[in-house]
Design an enzyme around this catalytic site. Sequence first.
Site, short mmCIF file in Angstrom:
data_model
loop_
_atom_site.label_atom_id
_atom_site.label_comp_id
_atom_site.label_asym_id
_atom_site.label_seq_id
_atom_site.Cartn_x
_atom_site.Cartn_y
_atom_site.Cartn_z
CE1 TYR A 56 24.64 69.18 -37.21
CE2 TYR A 56 22.91 68.76 -35.61
CZ TYR A 56 23.44 68.59 -36.87
OH TYR A 56 22.77 67.82 -37.80
CG HIS A 123 26.70 63.92 -39.35
ND1 HIS A 123 27.00 64.97 -38.54
CD2 HIS A 123 25.65 64.35 -40.10
CE1 HIS A 123 26.19 65.99 -38.77
NE2 HIS A 123 25.37 65.63 -39.72
N PRO A 203 12.68 69.78 -42.44
CG PRO A 203 11.23 69.22 -40.69
CD PRO A 203 12.69 69.39 -41.01
#
Length: 329
Positions: A56, A123, A203
Site C-alpha cells: 500500500y 495477500h 465493506p
Amino acid sequence: MRKVRLGENGPLVGAVGLGCMSFGGIYGSTTREDSHATLKTALDLGVNHLDVANIYGAGVCEEVMGDFFRANGNRDQFVIATKGGIQTGPNRDFINTKAYLTACIDASLKRLGTDHVELYYIHRRDHRVPIEDVMETLIGFIEAGKIGAIGFSEIAPATLVQAAEIHPVAAVQSEYSLWTRLPELGMLRTCKSLGTSFVSFSPLGRGMLTDVELDPASFAADDFRKPNPRFTEPHFSSNVGSVRQLNAIARREGIPTATLALAWTFHRAEDSIAIPGTRSADHLTENAAAADFVLSSDLLDEIEDLLPFGWAEGSRYTEAQSRGVENSY
C-alpha cells in the site's frame, strides 16, 4: 465499541477496524498529519484493529503508521495486521516462497517500527508453492515472534480448509458488502466452522455505499476504481440509482449511509470484523457507530428487497485486478 475476538484464541478488537490503504494517497491526496489525526480518532472511538499491507503506497502506509507509534508511544494499544506475498512493479507477480515472505515481513516490521504484528496475511496465493510450504513459513514466523497469527486474503473456502488442517488460521479477509456478497456462498460458513474470523474489506463498496456522491471523471489516473467495471458506464449510473435508495432509507432513519451499510454486514456475518478504509476522522466516526447499531428485521427486509443479492452492475474487478483471486465458490 462492541468487541469481537480476532481468531479463536486471539485478542479482542473493535468490530469496526481501520483499513489504512488510503494513508498513501491511493484514493486521493492526503497528508501524514491527516492520517495521524485519523489514527488518534481511532483510539478515541475504540477502533483498535489496523489493517495495512506492504504494497500500500509502496510501503508509505506502513511508514505513516510507524511514525505515529513512535511519536505517541502507543503501539501496544493497537492490534496490527499487515500482508505480504505480492511483488509490484513491471514484473508484478505473487510470490509465496520462504525467502520472499521473510523479506516482506522483515521490511514491514521495520517500516512499522515494531518487532511483531498480531496478524500476518498472505495477500495473494502463489500456487507454485504448496500450501504446506507456505504454512511452514508462517509457523516459523510465529515461532520467531514476528507474527502472532496467520491470515489469508481472497482465498477460496477449500484453501482455508487445507491450511487449517496444518495450523489454525486466525482470519480470512474477503471483499464483502451490500454489493459484493460472494462470501455468502461458502466462506462465511467455513470460517465459522473452523473458528476463523471473517474480515470484510471494502465493506462500503470503495466509497459507493456512503453519502458522498462519487464522480469517476475526477478519479486520478492511478485510482484503483478508474478502470473498474462498476465505476464505468453504463454500470456506474445504474449503480448510483440503486444506492440512492439506500441513501433514502438512511436519511429516514437519521443515520449516515455508511453506518447502515456496515451494520448490514454485521447482521449477515455474525462476529465478523469490518475494515473500511478512510483518511477522514469524521468518516471514521460514522463507520464506528455501525458496531453497535441494531438492524430491525423490518429494516433488514426492506434493504434486501431494494438491493437483493446480485443487484450491482459490472464485474467486481477488471481482468487484471482479478489476478490472484481464488473464485472457486
